[in-house]
Design a protein around this motif. Structure first.
Motif, PDB file in Angstrom:
ATOM      1  N   TYR A  77       0.847  -1.204   0.000  1.00  0.00           N
ATOM      2  CA  TYR A  77       0.000   0.000   0.000  1.00  0.00           C
ATOM      3  C   TYR A  77       0.880   1.252   0.000  1.00  0.00           C
ATOM      4  O   TYR A  77       0.694   2.162  -0.822  1.00  0.00           O
ATOM      5  CB  TYR A  77      -0.890  -0.035   1.232  1.00  0.00           C
ATOM      6  CG  TYR A  77      -1.820   1.154   1.406  1.00  0.00           C
ATOM      7  CD1 TYR A  77      -3.121   1.121   0.904  1.00  0.00           C
ATOM      8  CD2 TYR A  77      -1.402   2.296   2.090  1.00  0.00           C
ATOM      9  CE1 TYR A  77      -3.984   2.199   1.082  1.00  0.00           C
ATOM     10  CE2 TYR A  77      -2.255   3.377   2.262  1.00  0.00           C
ATOM     11  CZ  TYR A  77      -3.539   3.327   1.766  1.00  0.00           C
ATOM     12  OH  TYR A  77      -4.388   4.403   1.938  1.00  0.00           O
ATOM     13  N   ASP A  78       1.861   1.303   0.886  1.00  0.00           N
ATOM     14  CA  ASP A  78       2.711   2.494   0.998  1.00  0.00           C
ATOM     15  C   ASP A  78       3.596   2.698  -0.224  1.00  0.00           C
ATOM     16  O   ASP A  78       3.849   3.836  -0.633  1.00  0.00           O
ATOM     17  CB  ASP A  78       3.578   2.407   2.259  1.00  0.00           C
ATOM     18  CG  ASP A  78       2.795   2.703   3.535  1.00  0.00           C
ATOM     19  OD1 ASP A  78       1.669   3.227   3.427  1.00  0.00           O
ATOM     20  OD2 ASP A  78       3.319   2.423   4.630  1.00  0.00           O
ATOM     21  N   ALA A  79       4.083   1.611  -0.819  1.00  0.00           N
ATOM     22  CA  ALA A  79       4.924   1.742  -2.016  1.00  0.00           C
ATOM     23  C   ALA A  79       4.155   2.426  -3.144  1.00  0.00           C
ATOM     24  O   ALA A  79       4.691   3.287  -3.861  1.00  0.00           O
ATOM     25  CB  ALA A  79       5.415   0.369  -2.469  1.00  0.00           C
ATOM     26  N   ILE A  80       2.894   2.059  -3.297  1.00  0.00           N
ATOM     27  CA  ILE A  80       2.072   2.665  -4.349  1.00  0.00           C
ATOM     28  C   ILE A  80       1.752   4.110  -4.019  1.00  0.00           C
ATOM     29  O   ILE A  80       1.866   5.009  -4.885  1.00  0.00           O
ATOM     30  CB  ILE A  80       0.790   1.837  -4.543  1.00  0.00           C
ATOM     31  CG1 ILE A  80       1.152   0.487  -5.183  1.00  0.00           C
ATOM     32  CG2 ILE A  80      -0.228   2.587  -5.408  1.00  0.00           C
ATOM     33  CD1 ILE A  80      -0.006  -0.475  -5.306  1.00  0.00           C
ATOM     34  N   VAL A  81       1.373   4.380  -2.779  1.00  0.00           N
ATOM     35  CA  VAL A  81       1.040   5.755  -2.393  1.00  0.00           C
ATOM     36  C   VAL A  81       2.252   6.680  -2.555  1.00  0.00           C
ATOM     37  O   VAL A  81       2.139   7.785  -3.102  1.00  0.00           O
ATOM     38  CB  VAL A  81       0.516   5.803  -0.940  1.00  0.00           C
ATOM     39  CG1 VAL A  81       0.362   7.258  -0.475  1.00  0.00           C
ATOM     40  CG2 VAL A  81      -0.816   5.076  -0.835  1.00  0.00           C
ATOM     41  N   ILE A  82       3.415   6.238  -2.111  1.00  0.00           N
ATOM     42  CA  ILE A  82       4.629   7.058  -2.233  1.00  0.00           C
ATOM     43  C   ILE A  82       4.939   7.337  -3.705  1.00  0.00           C
ATOM     44  O   ILE A  82       5.305   8.458  -4.073  1.00  0.00           O
ATOM     45  CB  ILE A  82       5.818   6.364  -1.544  1.00  0.00           C
ATOM     46  CG1 ILE A  82       5.605   6.342  -0.021  1.00  0.00           C
ATOM     47  CG2 ILE A  82       7.132   7.058  -1.878  1.00  0.00           C
ATOM     48  CD1 ILE A  82       6.582   5.454   0.727  1.00  0.00           C
ATOM     49  N   SER A  83       4.801   6.315  -4.544  1.00  0.00           N
ATOM     50  CA  SER A  83       5.070   6.489  -5.980  1.00  0.00           C
ATOM     51  C   SER A  83       4.145   7.542  -6.591  1.00  0.00           C
ATOM     52  O   SER A  83       4.581   8.399  -7.377  1.00  0.00           O
ATOM     53  CB  SER A  83       4.882   5.160  -6.719  1.00  0.00           C
ATOM     54  OG  SER A  83       5.769   4.178  -6.243  1.00  0.00           O
ATOM     55  N   VAL A  84       2.870   7.479  -6.226  1.00  0.00           N
ATOM     56  CA  VAL A  84       1.883   8.419  -6.775  1.00  0.00           C
ATOM     57  C   VAL A  84       2.139   9.836  -6.272  1.00  0.00           C
ATOM     58  O   VAL A  84       2.081  10.811  -7.039  1.00  0.00           O
ATOM     59  CB  VAL A  84       0.463   7.944  -6.432  1.00  0.00           C
ATOM     60  CG1 VAL A  84      -0.567   9.007  -6.798  1.00  0.00           C
ATOM     61  CG2 VAL A  84       0.156   6.637  -7.154  1.00  0.00           C
ATOM     62  N   LEU A  85       2.443   9.978  -4.982  1.00  0.00           N
ATOM     63  CA  LEU A  85       2.736  11.302  -4.430  1.00  0.00           C
ATOM     64  C   LEU A  85       3.974  11.900  -5.093  1.00  0.00           C
ATOM     65  O   LEU A  85       4.022  13.101  -5.388  1.00  0.00           O
ATOM     66  CB  LEU A  85       2.946  11.202  -2.915  1.00  0.00           C
ATOM     67  CG  LEU A  85       1.707  10.861  -2.080  1.00  0.00           C
ATOM     68  CD1 LEU A  85       2.108  10.630  -0.623  1.00  0.00           C
ATOM     69  CD2 LEU A  85       0.662  11.971  -2.178  1.00  0.00           C
ATOM     70  N   ALA A  86       4.983  11.046  -5.346  1.00  0.00           N
ATOM     71  CA  ALA A  86       6.204  11.523  -5.996  1.00  0.00           C
ATOM     72  C   ALA A  86       5.914  11.999  -7.418  1.00  0.00           C
ATOM     73  O   ALA A  86       6.453  13.012  -7.872  1.00  0.00           O
ATOM     74  CB  ALA A  86       7.249  10.411  -6.006  1.00  0.00           C
ATOM     75  N   ALA A  87       5.044  11.276  -8.132  1.00  0.00           N
ATOM     76  CA  ALA A  87       4.678  11.682  -9.490  1.00  0.00           C
ATOM     77  C   ALA A  87       3.929  13.008  -9.477  1.00  0.00           C
ATOM     78  O   ALA A  87       4.160  13.884 -10.324  1.00  0.00           O
ATOM     79  CB  ALA A  87       3.834  10.592 -10.145  1.00  0.00           C
ATOM     80  N   GLN A  88       3.029  13.158  -8.511  1.00  0.00           N
ATOM     81  CA  GLN A  88       2.267  14.405  -8.415  1.00  0.00           C
ATOM     82  C   GLN A  88       3.192  15.587  -8.131  1.00  0.00           C
ATOM     83  O   GLN A  88       3.066  16.661  -8.728  1.00  0.00           O
ATOM     84  CB  GLN A  88       1.211  14.289  -7.315  1.00  0.00           C
ATOM     85  CG  GLN A  88       0.302  15.507  -7.203  1.00  0.00           C
ATOM     86  CD  GLN A  88      -0.549  15.728  -8.442  1.00  0.00           C
ATOM     87  OE1 GLN A  88      -1.317  14.861  -8.842  1.00  0.00           O
ATOM     88  NE2 GLN A  88      -0.418  16.895  -9.070  1.00  0.00           N
TER      89      GLN A  88
END
Length: 449
Positions: free
Chosen positions: A99-110
């Motif tokens: 869950y956190d790996a995906i959330v961190i990736s998305v926040l970094a892209a944003q």
């Protein structure tokens, strides 16, 4: 001749003391010493409820086994949300890390304002350090859209952010116990490991404020994430919680507006716990335009595919790799993980073992970077704790390659452990390691329950 009660007691005591050395108490043979009982230990690859299924009708052999796994106390609300994705879920290992790996990736892209992987990679460590702290997806995305530097504290990443090389500086481990063919949650203990001061202090590139959705479309969004999780193979027992964590993250991210003006796309993919399967999946993800690949499940599989991922200019972000050697792998800044390295788990596991006071221990590991790496970490920690080198025996086995390969044959190793006289056996492996435990029992090793 009659004797007093005191005289009879004295004779009884004397007989007990001489029992093994003399026949004076009515026997001309010494009594055999009781067989040494062996306590079983496990690690994150097998300390799961689903491991019970691997032993089938011999699951009672697990009763009394204990071990460690990277695990933080999970909020009941998070478990409840996971069960809305998979009502049959019975394990939670690496669900929070996925869950956190995906959330961190998305926040970094944003924050990067683009789907370009190298620019996303430059934001990933900074998402977890020295910014405005947030722990909910919707709140964090709102801050990221405003270009605000954030410090994400998720479900697994609670104590500290990432180090400069993109992994947790500190972690939480759980000591788990099998009893009555399942993990006994009432006996679970948590312990911290690592150094929070090891978190990166480098400032990431300044975050970019959100633009109109139309302009992102012109840049070629949406953000695409590809799964590289162990749907099949030796680590398949860990797939359900990881898959649930991934599905929940994507659902909650998109419910909060997605990233870069569009819903995030998730393409499933199997690593097969097999380099050939994983490489084919990576190639498929690259062809389908994935920007970030979430996986692989096993450290050895990530090592095998990382050159392909780097050559394609993509990000590999694993929720479950623990091989300490991956901290220094040549990744061109494109490899990250939410699971802590095994240098930390080795210390926690050695502490659990030493508290039981073993005299001799055999450490059995699957022959790959995960198994042999953790085996060496535990060995060095045991010796550091005062256990002599002659009291620790190392053995390994070659895991089966492919679904049609014959199962592990550990009969010779089991006999070696019995002859060695170990009173503790640590089994480092995945689902296939069940064969190690049944081989021990078949060799006459008395497993302590």
């Amino acid at each position: 001749m009659l004797k007093s009660r005191a005289s009879r007691a004295a004779l009884s005591t004397a007989c007990a003391a001489l029992l093994l050395a003399t026949s004076a108490c009515g026997s001309d043979k010494p009594e055999e010493a009781a067989a040494t009982q062996v306590r079983l230990y496990g690690t994150d690859g097998n300390m799961q409820n689903s491991y019970v299924d691997e032993l089938k009708d011999r699951a009672d052999l697990l009763n009394g086994m204990k071990g460690t796994t990277p695990l933080t106390p999970l909020p009941e609300s998070f478990k409840d949300r996971l069960r809305t994705v998979d009502p049959k879920l019975k394990d939670y290992l690496y669900s929070a890390e996925t869950y956190d790996a995906i959330v961190i990736s998305v926040l970094a892209a944003q924050l990067a304002g683009t789907t370009e992987p190298r620019e996303i990679a430059q934001q990933i460590v900074g998402v977890t350090t020295s910014g405005q702290q947030c722990d909910e997806v919707a709140t964090c995305l709102q801050l990221a859209r405003a270009g605000q530097d954030i410090e994400y504290r998720g479900v697994s990443l609670t104590r500290a952010g990432f180090t400069d090389v993109g992994e947790p500086a500190a972690a939480s481990y759980a000591t788990l116990h099998f009893g009555d063919r399942q993990l006994d949650d009432g006996k679970t203990e948590f312990v911290g490991a690592g150094d929070e001061s090891g978190a990166s202090t480098k400032a990431p590139p300044k975050g970019k404020k959100s633009r109109p959705a139309k302009s992102y479309k012109e840049d070629g969004s949406p953000l695409v994430l590809g799964g590289l999780l162990p749907k099949t193979g030796d680590l398949a027992l860990a797939y359900p919680p990881m898959a649930a964590g991934a599905a929940l993250a994507i659902r909650e991210i998109n419910a909060a507006g997605g990233a870069l003006g569009e819903p995030v796309v998730w393409n499933e993919g199997d690593d097969g716990t097999d380099p050939k399967v994983a490489k084919a999946t990576v190639a498929s993800h690259v062809q389908q335009g994935a920007h970030v690949i979430i996986g692989a499940g096993a450290s050895g599989i990530s090592r095998a595919v990382l050159p392909d991922v780097v050559a394609a200019g993509r990000i590999l972000f694993s929720p479950s790799n623990t091989d300490a050697g991956l901290s220094t792998v040549d990744d061109k800044g494109l490899y990250f993980r939410t699971a802590p390295p095994d240098g930390l788990q080795g210390r926690a596991l050695a502490d659990v073992i030493m508290r039981d006071g073993p005299h001799k221990i055999a450490i059995v590991a699957r022959k790959d970077s995960y198994g042999e790496g953790l085996q060496e970490n535990v060995r060095s920690e045991l010796e550091r704790a005062g256990m002599g080198a002659d009291k620790v025996k190392l053995l390994s086995y070659v895991p089966p390659e492919g679904a049609s390969a014959p199962p592990v044959d550990f009969s010779a190793g089991a006999k070696e452990i019995k002859d060695y006289g170990a009173d503790a056996v640590l089994v480092i492996g995945f689902g296939e390691s069940a064969r190690v435990i049944t081989a021990l029992a078949d060799a006459g090793v008395q497993i302590r329950h």
